[in-house]
Design a protein around this motif. Sequence first.
Motif, short mmCIF file in Angstrom:
data_model
loop_
_atom_site.label_atom_id
_atom_site.label_comp_id
_atom_site.label_asym_id
_atom_site.label_seq_id
_atom_site.Cartn_x
_atom_site.Cartn_y
_atom_site.Cartn_z
N ASP A 19 -2.98 8.45 -8.02
CA ASP A 19 -4.20 7.90 -7.42
C ASP A 19 -4.20 8.08 -5.90
N ALA A 20 -3.05 7.90 -5.27
CA ALA A 20 -2.98 8.14 -3.82
C ALA A 20 -3.26 9.60 -3.51
N ASP A 21 -2.79 10.50 -4.36
CA ASP A 21 -3.06 11.92 -4.16
C ASP A 21 -4.54 12.22 -4.34
N LEU A 22 -5.20 11.55 -5.27
CA LEU A 22 -6.64 11.74 -5.42
C LEU A 22 -7.39 11.30 -4.17
N ALA A 23 -6.95 10.19 -3.57
CA ALA A 23 -7.57 9.74 -2.32
C ALA A 23 -7.34 10.74 -1.20
N LEU A 24 -6.13 11.32 -1.15
CA LEU A 24 -5.86 12.35 -0.14
C LEU A 24 -6.75 13.56 -0.36
N TYR A 25 -6.90 13.98 -1.60
CA TYR A 25 -7.78 15.11 -1.90
C TYR A 25 -9.20 14.83 -1.45
N GLN A 47 0.22 25.09 23.17
CA GLN A 47 -0.27 23.74 22.93
C GLN A 47 -0.91 23.73 21.54
N VAL A 48 -0.21 23.10 20.60
CA VAL A 48 -0.66 23.10 19.21
C VAL A 48 -1.40 21.80 18.94
N CYS A 49 -2.66 21.92 18.55
CA CYS A 49 -3.46 20.75 18.19
C CYS A 49 -3.28 20.48 16.70
N LEU A 50 -2.96 19.23 16.41
CA LEU A 50 -2.67 18.88 15.03
C LEU A 50 -3.43 17.62 14.65
N ALA A 51 -3.87 17.56 13.42
CA ALA A 51 -4.51 16.36 12.88
C ALA A 51 -3.94 16.14 11.48
N ALA A 52 -4.35 15.05 10.86
CA ALA A 52 -3.83 14.71 9.54
C ALA A 52 -4.89 14.02 8.72
N SER A 53 -4.78 14.17 7.40
CA SER A 53 -5.63 13.47 6.44
C SER A 53 -4.76 12.53 5.64
N GLY A 54 -5.34 11.40 5.27
CA GLY A 54 -4.57 10.40 4.54
C GLY A 54 -5.30 9.87 3.33
N GLY A 55 -4.53 9.62 2.26
CA GLY A 55 -5.07 8.98 1.07
C GLY A 55 -4.36 7.65 0.86
N LEU A 56 -5.09 6.55 0.91
CA LEU A 56 -4.50 5.21 0.85
C LEU A 56 -4.79 4.57 -0.50
N ASN A 66 -8.94 14.93 8.71
CA ASN A 66 -8.76 14.13 9.92
C ASN A 66 -9.28 12.70 9.72
N GLN A 67 -8.95 12.10 8.59
CA GLN A 67 -9.42 10.74 8.29
C GLN A 67 -8.60 10.16 7.14
N GLY A 103 0.82 -1.20 0.00
CA GLY A 103 0.00 0.00 0.00
C GLY A 103 0.85 1.25 0.00
N LEU A 104 0.28 2.34 -0.49
CA LEU A 104 0.93 3.65 -0.49
C LEU A 104 0.00 4.63 0.19
N LEU A 105 0.50 5.25 1.26
CA LEU A 105 -0.28 6.21 2.04
C LEU A 105 0.33 7.59 1.92
N LEU A 106 -0.46 8.55 1.45
CA LEU A 106 -0.03 9.96 1.43
C LEU A 106 -0.72 10.68 2.58
N ILE A 107 0.04 11.49 3.30
CA ILE A 107 -0.45 12.15 4.52
C ILE A 107 -0.24 13.65 4.37
N ASP A 108 -1.25 14.42 4.72
CA ASP A 108 -1.15 15.89 4.72
C ASP A 108 -1.63 16.39 6.07
N LEU A 109 -0.84 17.28 6.70
CA LEU A 109 -1.18 17.78 8.03
C LEU A 109 -2.27 18.83 7.93
N ASP A 110 -3.31 18.69 8.75
CA ASP A 110 -4.42 19.65 8.76
C ASP A 110 -4.07 20.82 9.67
N GLY A 111 -4.17 22.04 9.14
CA GLY A 111 -3.94 23.22 9.94
C GLY A 111 -2.49 23.58 10.10
N PHE A 112 -1.59 22.96 9.34
CA PHE A 112 -0.17 23.29 9.51
C PHE A 112 0.14 24.72 9.08
#
Length: 780
Positions: free
Chosen positions: A486-492, A461-470, A500-501, A378-387
């Motif tokens: 395709d992984a980037d499309l899933a991340l989008y 205190q920095v609250c951080l979340a992330a989104s992922g495209g698998l 956050n999912q 599998g290939l997982l792309l991750i983007d930080l939410d609110g960075f």
Amino acid sequence: MIVLAGGLTLVVAAWPLPHAAAAPIWIITQLVTVGVATYALTRREALHRSGWWVLLASCGLGLASGALHVVPADALSDAAWPIALAARSALFVMGLILLLGVRRAQPADQNLLDAAIVAAGLAIVAWAFLIQPWLGKEPPDGRYTGMIACFGALDLLLLSLLLRIVTIPASRTPTMLLLALGAAVVLAADLSSITRVSRDGLDGFQPGGLVFTAWQLCGVLVAAAALHPSYGVGYRRIDGGTEDVLPRARFVAFVAVALFAPVVPVIGLVTSGLVPQDTLPALVGAAVLTCILLVLLVVRLGNFARLAFRRAGAMNVQSAALMVQATVLQQALDDQHALQKELAHRALHDPLTGLANRALLAERLEQVLLDSARGPGGLLLIDLDGFKDVNDTLGHPVGDELLVRVGRRLRVAAECADTVARLGGDEFAVLLTETDADRCRQVAGRIIEVVRDVYPLAERQVCLAASGGLLILDLERTEPAEALRDADLALYAAKEAGKNQVVEFSPRMRESRMRHAELAASLRAALAADALTVLYQPIVDLRSGQPVALEALLRWRTADGRDVPPSQFIAVAEEIGLVLDVGSKVLRDATAHAALWHARHDVAVSVNVSARQLASPAFAADVLSVLADRSLPPGALIIELTETVLVEAAGAAGELAHRTLTTLREHGVRIAVDDFGTGYSSLAYLQRLPIDILKIDHSFTATLDSPSERGQRFVGAILGLGLSLDVPTVAEGVETPRQAALLRELGCPLAQGYHFARPCPPEGVLDYLSTPVALRASLT
């Protein structure tokens, strides 16, 4: 510099003139040249003075030949002028030879080699330009053969001297370069004239020809060379040295011993009387020959010893130098190897987090996909939410520290991964190999959970979340670029779904993205072709029914006749960066139309503005400039913004937007809140920001048709809020008489919707405005 500029001016001025008018200028030029050169030679010291005197003679001959100008042309032979030019050329060549000291510059054998090389090269030039053109043709007139040969030989010598000046560094002084330039000018003119001799005769060597202009330029350059500060410097360098020899005293001692050794026994035998007198000549002869042999051997051995000593010394020096070079080379190789390793690591790793970079991920992904014996992965792309907010509020150094911590957590959470990479910014990737689909989903979910946390940074205190495209890497996938896409499309899709999912790729995402790309391309083309149209819907006074304003509504009908909803193509315009161009078009068109309507019917125009437009520092100035160009008063324009945009403008990051709205309002432009009640529930911005109009969203207006009174109370509350703030309210989406009647009862002053009029093109607005209210009511 003055002599050079003045001389060149005279030469250029005389060139196009007829012969009779150019002759005096030519004579004056030669006279000045001779005078300046004579002054330099008599007042300044220089090496190779003989060469300078010969050059002066060459200039003097050019001046003396000026006497030929007074002789009638019919009385002169055709060869008179060429002979004078040939004599001047010969003196010029001789002067350059003396200046360069050609005969003493190098040893004879080397000089012969150089002469042979130059001769061969010049022979090729002569063959190409002088002999070869005549091959296969009738031979030239015999009168010209001697003249051609003479000038050809002189030009060959001139070319060899020119090459010597240019190619030997010691000869490239400014003075010699000026002389070389003069030689080049004359050489070019001679060669050009020689090539025309067989066709035009000796006309090329007559007054007014190219050769005469060239010699005038050469004379000016000789004068400039004589005046230059580098005049008088030597033009060759003679290197020399002394050869080591055997010390004289030791050599004499060795020779004396060689002579004394064979002579002493002979003397002893002669004086002792042991040798008969008749054998004495034989002994003496043998002794003499032995002495000669020994002397020769001493000399020979001395030469051998000296040669051996020198070679031993040279070898010692070379050996030491080689040892040093070997040591330096080994150190350089070690340093290069270390540097190569460092550069290779930097080329494939992120310098901030130490994770693999995009290049290394692509390389390993390609290796995995091309391995026919591989298992699932599998290939997982991750983007930080609110960075971005972290960088904007706490600064980039804090943001970098946050990225480093996230990288550490990813290493721990993805310990079974083949590669953990940072692709750039706040985007990461995890490559899983030999892992089935269910396991990939588990790992992806755990990674998102691990990243989602509170990070203590900069005493905050920095609250951080992330989104992922698998993307599940099945065995059919072989293209790395398609896998990343395709992984980037899933991340989008994950970010579009609320962030956050983790969202797993499905083929429909690719189809949706392709439609999105096609829509974006079509929108670009439509904007370029001015295919977007602006319609207008009136805003009416509920009591009188009179229109008070017209809202500009952008519409787009594609080439195939399909209407694209504004909610769809405006979002695309925001994403691809065209929203500023789209908003500018609407503003220009609406104000152009409003200039006519406002003058006749005193109605305003309302234009929707996006957040990107409001964030532009030049937006207020652009709006006021457009109003001035249209001669439209600011009060005739209403700027509509959504609640989301206004709340951002009310925050600390929206000071620029706040200033922009304040500036526009100070000039008379009114500010309206569009779709009020559907955005943020905070009402703080109503106090902080300059707001003139509230527009109730159509979703609340639709509830007025419900039997329940809840919708009426909610609309009444909004109307009461506007009344308390002394802000007029517009009810949007009024489509039925019941809605209009209830709004009148609730005290709503303004409304718009299909009940009053549908959006119409600009050409229908004047008809609508000119129609009486009663008639408009019957038509709707």
